[in-house]
Every structure is written in C-alpha cells, then in structure tokens.
Design an enzyme around this catalytic site. Structure first.
Site, PDB file in Angstrom:
ATOM      1  N   LYS A  91      49.695  22.602  53.347  1.00 23.41           N
ATOM      2  CA  LYS A  91      48.845  21.441  53.675  1.00 23.41           C
ATOM      3  C   LYS A  91      49.628  20.427  54.505  1.00 23.41           C
ATOM      4  O   LYS A  91      50.856  20.557  54.655  1.00 23.41           O
ATOM      5  CB  LYS A  91      48.331  20.815  52.377  1.00 23.41           C
ATOM      6  N   TYR A 111      66.536  -7.465  63.705  1.00 24.93           N
ATOM      7  CA  TYR A 111      65.499  -8.415  63.270  1.00 24.93           C
ATOM      8  C   TYR A 111      65.850  -9.044  61.923  1.00 24.93           C
ATOM      9  O   TYR A 111      66.335  -8.358  61.016  1.00 24.93           O
ATOM     10  CB  TYR A 111      64.164  -7.695  63.099  1.00 24.93           C
TER      11      TYR A 111
HETATM   12  C1  LIG Z   1      50.742  20.116  47.062  1.00 24.02           C
HETATM   13  C2  LIG Z   1      50.385  21.034  45.982  1.00 24.02           C
HETATM   14  C3  LIG Z   1      51.271  22.036  45.555  1.00 24.02           C
HETATM   15  C4  LIG Z   1      52.692  22.143  46.058  1.00 24.02           C
HETATM   16  O1  LIG Z   1      53.487  21.166  45.449  1.00 24.02           O
HETATM   17  P1  LIG Z   1      55.060  21.077  45.700  1.00 24.02           P
HETATM   18  O2  LIG Z   1      55.528  20.056  44.743  1.00 24.02           O
HETATM   19  O3  LIG Z   1      55.233  20.662  47.134  1.00 24.02           O
HETATM   20  O4  LIG Z   1      55.611  22.427  45.455  1.00 24.02           O
HETATM   21  C5  LIG Z   1      50.828  22.948  44.606  1.00 24.02           C
HETATM   22  N1  LIG Z   1      49.578  22.849  44.096  1.00 24.02           N
HETATM   23  C6  LIG Z   1      48.706  21.889  44.465  1.00 24.02           C
HETATM   24  C7  LIG Z   1      47.363  21.843  43.838  1.00 24.02           C
HETATM   25  C8  LIG Z   1      49.079  20.937  45.405  1.00 24.02           C
HETATM   26  O5  LIG Z   1      48.223  19.975  45.740  1.00 24.02           O
END
Ligand SMILES: *Cc1c(COP(=O)(O)O)cnc(C)c1O
Length: 365
Positions: A50, A270
C-alpha cells in the site's frame, strides 16, 4: 538498483542525479521478502505494498517481489491494485479498504479480492455477486481490538447466520490486525489472538492471517496460513526499540550547494535556533522538508559524508539543510559532492528517531 530523482529535469543533460537521489535496492527487497517468507515457517508470506509500495514506487517494488516468488499482495485502494499490472495475473491481490465508493464492479471485473470490513461492505459485495450470478472471492476482516476496521463479534455472528450471503462469498481469507505487535511484551497480542480464534471459528473454514511485520516475530502461533509483512521488507524496523530485522533497501542522497565558515556566536537558519559555540564549517545541502525530510529533524538528525556522521544544525528549511562538517577534512567536502541522508551509517530508523516519528513515515515521505 533503480534510481530516480524526485524532480524530473528534462532540460538537464547530465547523467548525475541532481539535486537529490533516492535509490531503491530491488535486490535487497527481494532478499528481504525471502527472509520474511522463511521467518513465516509453514505459512506463506504475502507483501503489503500500500501507499505506493511504502513510498518506494509500487511498479518496481511489485516486480521485484513477484520475481522473488511473492504471489499475494495487499494494497489499500482499488486504484493501487490496478497499478500492479502484469504481476497481478498469477497473484492474489487484496484490497484492504474494501469495495469503497462504487469500486465494487471494477474490483470484481479485475478479479481482485476486497477485504470486507463491516456488514455494509459485505452486503455491497454480496449484491455484486448476485449481479455476477456466482460467488465472488473476498477476505473477511475481524476487529479484535483496534477499533479501526473489521467486523465485531456481533457482526461475525450475524454473518455466520446469514447462509444466503455466505453462499455468495468465496472466502479466501479470514484476517485481523495486531495493534501492539511492535511490543512483544504487550498482553494485547495474546488477547487479540484468542479473540481472533473465537470469532473465526464461527465462520466457514478458510485460510487465516494475523501477523504484520512485527507479528512475524511473535512466534509460530501468530503465523496461521498467510503473513502480511510490510515495513520489514523495505528495510525499516517494525519494533518499538529493536533494529530492522532485514537488509536496508533505500538510500537518499543530496548534493552540497555551498560550504562555509561560521564564526563563534553566529547563528544558523530560521529562528536562529542554533548558535556556533566556536568557529565551525558547514555545508548547505539541497534537500528539505519539501523532500520529505521532516522539519523536526532540525538540530537533531545526522547525515553521513565520507563515512563520518555530520549533525544537522539549525532548522530544516523547505529545500535546504545545514550540516556541521567541522569534523571533516576541509578539502574533502566541496559543492557538488553528495551526502547520505539515508544510507550506510544512517538508517531509515535513525532519521525517524531523530525526527520524532517512525520508519514507516520516513519511507512514505
Ligand atoms: C499496513 C498493514 C500491514 C503491514 O504492516 P507492517 O507493520 O508494515 O508490516 C498488515 N496488515 C494490514 C491490515 C495493514 O494495514
């Protein structure tokens, strides 16, 4: 290795990445997936890709994972599933957010598998299956304590009693998500697992999935049939304190624009948040918060030049960061040289800690 810069510069005919460069080591990514698959024991590892493959570019990421042998991918959105291209042809592609806002028919047509997160999504998908006049593949998400997405126990009970709907669902996976897997000592892990086992026993028998990256390391009890690593594949740590379990994948370099001498009592950047306590030498580099280096890294993070750690001094600007290079031989650092913001000697997690965030956010930024 693939390499691309954030800013396309078609008018420049230099082969040198300018002014910044993100390098993704797809070989390391492939090795990390194999290591995760190994760590999954008798279960199979999927890959969570994702957010554009955790910010690294979903196209090349999926290609590397697919050639490593990965055949199960999780994305958040239907549009991201479409970006999997060829790799999707012989793989299971799960859409974590489910059939959102009118995407059900596109998901069904493409053969993607929506994760159904509540009874509304179940009924939308069942309606789609009625239209198709056949059961459609689906995953069922059970909420075991995160209160984010998923069917609660009452929902699971009513789905279990709804034989008409179940007849139209080809349940590929029953899954849940751990809230505290980054902390193996949290009793939330075992509570969620127990709840998961209770809830899924009410549903038709189907493969199960619970573990994210951190969950891989909670023991074989947590592996079930399919594990869902994300962040560990990309070389960052899923744990609260422990380092990344696998190889680094990403490096980020930026170019030095200017080297200067700063006298004692002069301030930098800054807000004049840094004042030189003695004469010092600084390098100003072409990267800033617009490039995803957090403003909170100011006066806190370090970069690496020729193997030496050089601290950020003053605030991070939109496109600039000032580094204290006093420790380096003056002749060794010149404008045009590249410094590592992430690379050997400075990990994704180092930058995250210095910025008050987690590796996940650094990667996706
Ligand atoms: C993002 C996600 C993962 C992966 O999680 P990590 O901590 O990056 O391994 C697994 N399952 C679901 C449902 C997620 O949303």
């Amino acid at each position: 290795m693939i390499s691309f810069s954030r800013i396309a510069a078609p008018f420049l005919t230099t082969s040198k990445p300018s002014p910044g460069c993100i390098t993704v080591d797809v070989g390391a990514l492939a090795r990390n997936w194999r290591a995760a698959n190994e760590a999954s024991g008798t279960a199979t590892a999927s890959a969570v890709v994702k957010a554009d493959g955790y910010g690294l570019g979903i196209g090349p990421v999926v290609e590397a994972l697919h050639s490593a042998g990965c055949r199960h991918f999780f994305v958040a959105l239907a549009d991201e599933a479409a970006a999997l291209g060829q790799a999707a042809r012989d793989a299971d592609v799960y859409v974590l957010n489910g059939p959102m806002s009118g995407h059900a028919s596109a998901i069904a047509a493409a053969g993607f598998i929506p994760v159904l997160n509540d009874l509304l999504q179940v009924s939308q998908w069942v309606a789609q299956a009625k239209k198709a006049d056949r059961p459609l593949p689906a995953a069922i998400m059970i909420d075991t304590g995160m209160n984010r997405l998923g069917l609660n126990l009452t929902d699971v009970q009513s789905l279990a009693a709804d034989t008409a709907s179940l007849a139209l669902l080809d349940i590929k996976l029953v899954m849940s998500h751990l809230a505290c897997a980054d902390d193996p000592s949290s009793d939330m892990n075992a509570r969620q697992k127990t709840f998961f086992d209770e809830a899924r026993s009410l549903l038709p028998d189907a493969p199960a999935s619970l573990a994210n990256s951190a969950g891989l390391f909670l023991g074989t009890d947590y592996h079930y049939d399919l594990t869902r690593p994300g962040v560990c594949l990309y070389g960052a740590s899923p744990f609260k304190t422990a380092p990344a379990p696998f190889e680094p994948v990403v490096s980020v370099a930026a170019e030095i624009i200017q080297v200067r001498d700063v006298a004692a009592d002069e301030s930098i950047g800054y807000g004049a948040t840094f004042t030189a306590t003695g004469p010092m030498r600084t390098a100003t580099i072409a990267a800033g918060y617009a490039d995803g280096i957090f403003r909170t890294a100011g006066n806190s993070a370090f970069a690496v030049v020729n193997g030496t750690r050089v601290p950020y001094v003053g605030r991070v600007s939109m496109d600039l960061i000032v580094l204290d290079i006093s420790a380096l031989d003056a002749r060794s650092v010149r404008p045009g040289a590249m410094v590592d913001l992430i690379g050997p000697g400075v990990s994704v997690d180092d930058l995250a800690h210095a910025s008050g965030t987690i590796g996940y956010e650094v990667l996706t930024s």
